[in-house]
Motif scaffolding. Structure first.
Motif, short mmCIF file in Angstrom:
data_model
loop_
_atom_site.label_atom_id
_atom_site.label_comp_id
_atom_site.label_asym_id
_atom_site.label_seq_id
_atom_site.Cartn_x
_atom_site.Cartn_y
_atom_site.Cartn_z
N SER B 90 0.82 -1.20 0.00
CA SER B 90 0.00 0.00 0.00
C SER B 90 0.86 1.26 0.00
N ASN B 91 2.07 1.19 0.55
CA ASN B 91 2.92 2.38 0.46
C ASN B 91 4.39 2.02 0.34
N VAL B 92 5.17 3.06 0.00
CA VAL B 92 6.58 2.85 -0.34
C VAL B 92 7.37 2.30 0.84
N LYS B 93 7.10 2.86 2.04
CA LYS B 93 7.92 2.50 3.19
C LYS B 93 7.75 1.02 3.54
N ASP B 94 6.50 0.55 3.52
CA ASP B 94 6.25 -0.86 3.81
C ASP B 94 7.04 -1.75 2.89
N SER B 95 7.04 -1.40 1.60
CA SER B 95 7.67 -2.28 0.62
C SER B 95 9.18 -2.35 0.85
N MET B 96 9.80 -1.20 1.21
CA MET B 96 11.24 -1.22 1.43
C MET B 96 11.58 -1.90 2.76
N ASP B 97 10.72 -1.70 3.77
CA ASP B 97 10.97 -2.36 5.05
C ASP B 97 10.90 -3.87 4.91
N ALA B 98 9.91 -4.34 4.14
CA ALA B 98 9.77 -5.78 3.95
C ALA B 98 11.01 -6.34 3.25
N LEU B 99 11.54 -5.58 2.30
CA LEU B 99 12.74 -6.01 1.59
C LEU B 99 13.92 -6.08 2.56
N ASP B 100 14.07 -5.05 3.41
CA ASP B 100 15.17 -5.03 4.38
C ASP B 100 15.07 -6.20 5.35
N ARG B 101 13.83 -6.47 5.80
CA ARG B 101 13.62 -7.59 6.73
C ARG B 101 14.09 -8.89 6.09
N ASN B 102 13.73 -9.08 4.83
CA ASN B 102 14.12 -10.30 4.13
C ASN B 102 15.63 -10.43 4.02
N LEU B 103 16.28 -9.32 3.66
CA LEU B 103 17.73 -9.36 3.53
C LEU B 103 18.37 -9.65 4.88
N GLY B 104 17.76 -9.11 5.96
CA GLY B 104 18.26 -9.38 7.31
C GLY B 104 18.19 -10.86 7.64
N LYS B 105 17.16 -11.54 7.12
CA LYS B 105 17.03 -12.97 7.37
C LYS B 105 17.87 -13.81 6.42
N GLY B 106 18.51 -13.14 5.46
CA GLY B 106 19.35 -13.89 4.52
C GLY B 106 18.58 -14.48 3.36
N ILE B 107 17.47 -13.87 2.98
CA ILE B 107 16.68 -14.38 1.86
C ILE B 107 16.88 -13.48 0.66
N PRO B 108 17.47 -13.97 -0.43
CA PRO B 108 17.52 -13.15 -1.64
C PRO B 108 16.11 -12.97 -2.19
N THR B 109 15.76 -11.75 -2.54
CA THR B 109 14.37 -11.45 -2.85
C THR B 109 14.23 -10.90 -4.26
N GLY B 110 13.30 -11.45 -5.01
CA GLY B 110 13.04 -10.96 -6.35
C GLY B 110 12.07 -9.79 -6.31
N VAL B 111 12.32 -8.78 -7.14
CA VAL B 111 11.39 -7.65 -7.22
C VAL B 111 11.05 -7.39 -8.68
N GLN B 112 9.83 -6.90 -8.88
CA GLN B 112 9.42 -6.50 -10.22
C GLN B 112 9.63 -5.00 -10.35
N VAL B 113 10.24 -4.56 -11.44
CA VAL B 113 10.55 -3.14 -11.58
C VAL B 113 10.22 -2.64 -12.98
N GLY B 114 10.16 -1.32 -13.10
CA GLY B 114 10.04 -0.70 -14.42
C GLY B 114 11.43 -0.29 -14.88
N VAL B 115 11.69 -0.37 -16.19
CA VAL B 115 13.07 -0.15 -16.63
C VAL B 115 13.35 1.29 -17.03
N PHE B 116 12.33 2.15 -17.09
CA PHE B 116 12.57 3.49 -17.65
C PHE B 116 13.59 4.27 -16.84
N ASN B 117 13.56 4.13 -15.52
CA ASN B 117 14.49 4.88 -14.67
C ASN B 117 15.57 4.00 -14.06
N LEU B 118 15.77 2.83 -14.62
CA LEU B 118 16.76 1.91 -14.08
C LEU B 118 18.15 2.36 -14.52
N THR B 119 18.95 2.86 -13.55
CA THR B 119 20.15 3.61 -13.96
C THR B 119 21.21 2.76 -14.63
#
Lengths: 135, 340
Positions: B90-119
């Protein structure tokens, strides 16, 4: 970055190698990491030529005062009114109106900020098109 | 947690297609050797749809692959892997926190992204395409470590950049979608996975009761190609033709609109289960893919130097497309009732 791809001389793109598959006469599927070849370059260039052409056309129209800067930046981010309406969160009929200079001049800062965010530029650039982008 | 550096020992391998590459890399991380074609086949990545009434980048939309996240979701389902997919936040912060939590647990996580601003992405591909997939496997301060299978080497993105691509707007907006594997079963039943995957692919390519999806869609497109020069004029027809070639060859398809990868899947499973029907179908798929590449060569020549008799050229190309459609139909007829 030095462009080491032979088919893309003097181009800013075509410098990344990708994995491509192929099938030979002996019935083996082979993987290889290589640059894209000539046919891919032709179709990619075709697309980017069109995008740049459209942006240039829109720029001239803006400078002539026929359309608002929104039309130029919309072409710049490769969107149509429908796409822009989704990206900026403005209804499509409003987007179509804001492309006309008459309505653009009357826009409030709140809506302008929405557009500026979608275009990833500052609001000043939207407001002072001629000074900042036109030349 | 923010200041700590979290790195997961994840192996980046380049692959032809973003999502099946990410899926196969994730399976490899959990100790199961799975090649990219295998993940692609079991996850029913192959697809075709032709939607001329939707314009994508000013030309008719067509797709050679399934909807985003199908490969990961279906392969996990068919193989009985315990995986989680969070469709949207529902919001940006939740999505990034969930990602950080996963990385903290040692789980590589797949994300879906748009490529227009992918540096880090090749600039020629930075169009509005919101169905790209990559795996986040580490974080150092503000910097995220990313394994993008289209690229040769692992990449990094800052927090702001990652937010921007995960929340890219427009059609098929990712809305922070992410997915990961919780647990692998002791033994993967590949046989069952292949069987189910083939069954679903056959359905999607030949039996969907809608005339623009699967083989039927290819035939419609073949007939449409012939009409383009008369209907839209030479220049627009060339651009539309270019769109088919771009979708089939570029944007990380592994060549020929995924047909090579699917052929490799048929061959690998044929060898694994010593099945002559699958090997036979793999050969035909390989030849179809080569035909696709031939189509690209002729089509690109047509886009470059527009000839004086466009209608004749487009007739040839249209016939070629119909022939390709016929060949693919045979492949799916062959594997329709296969017993492994």
């Amino acid at each position: 970055m030095e462009n080491s791809n032979p088919v893309y001389k003097d181009k800013s793109y075509g410098q990344y190698r990708e994995m491509l598959y192929s099938y030979d006469e002996n019935g083996n599927f082979e993987k290889s990491v290589s640059y894209h070849g000539e046919p891919d370059r032709v179709v990619l260039e075709q697309a980017w030529d069109l995008f740049n052409e459209r942006a240039e056309e829109a720029k001239q129209k803006v400078l002539a005062g026929k359309v608002s800067p929104i039309a130029y930046y919309m072409e710049k981010i490769l969107a149509d009114p429908m796409g822009l309406s989704m990206m900026a969160g403005v209804p499509i009929w409003k987007v179509k109106l804001h492309i006309k200079p008459f309505f653009f001049k009357r826009l409030n800062d709140k809506t302008l900020a929405k557009y500026a965010e979608a275009f990833n530029i500052s609001m000043e650039q939207l407001k002072n098109f001629e000074q900042l982008t036109g030349k | 947690m923010d200041s700590k550096s979290l790195m997961i020992n994840y192996t980046h391998r380049q692959a032809g297609h973003c999502e099946s590459g990410a899926t196969s890399n994730l399976y490899n991380f959990y100790g199961y050797k799975m090649s990219e074609p295998m993940a692609f086949g079991i996850g029913t990545g192959i697809y075709f749809s032709y939607l001329p009434f939707i314009k994508l980048m000013f030309a008719p939309m067509m797709s050679f692959r399934n909807l985003p996240n199908t490969v990961f979701r279906r392969s996990a389902k068919y193989l009985g892997v315990d995986a989680t997919v969070i469709k949207k936040f529902s919001n940006v912060k939740d999505s990034m926190d969930a990602l950080d939590r996963n990385l903290g647990k040692g789980i590589p996580t797949g994300v879906q992204v748009g490529v227009f601003n992918l540096t880090f992405f090749p600039p020629e591909y930075r169009q509005h395409y919101n169905m790209h997939n990559m795996v986040v496997y580490g974080k150092e301060g503000d910097l995220y470590h990313i394994s993008d299978t289209v690229m040769e080497h692992p990449q990094t993105l800052t927090y702001e950049d990652l937010v921007r691509v995960r929340w890219a707007k427009g059609a098929f907006a990712p809305k922070g979608k992410m997915y990961w594997i919780n647990q692998m079963p002791k033994e993967l039943d590949i046989k069952k996975g292949v069987e189910l995957g083939i069954k679903k692919s056959v359905y999607e390519m030949t039996k969907v009761p809608f005339w623009l999806i699967g083989i039927k869609g290819m035939k419609v497109m073949g007939r449409d190609i012939k009409k383009w020069p008369k209907k839209h004029g030479n220049q627009k027809a060339a651009f539309y033709l270019g769109q088919i070639l771009r979708m089939a060859e570029d944007f990380g398809t592994g060549g020929a609109g995924f047909r090579y990868i699917y052929g490799a899947f048929l061959k690998e499973s044929g060898q694994k289960f010593e099945n002559a029907v699958l090997l036979d179908a793999a050969d035909l798929m390989g030849r179809t893919a080569n035909k696709w590449r031939e189509f690209t060569y002729i089509g690109a020549r047509n886009c470059k130097n527009r000839s004086s008799q466009p209608e004749e050229d487009y007739n040839t190309l249209g016939d070629m497309m119909l022939e390709i459609a016929g060949m693919e139909e045979q492949v799916f007829k062959k594997i329709e009732k296969v017993k492994i």
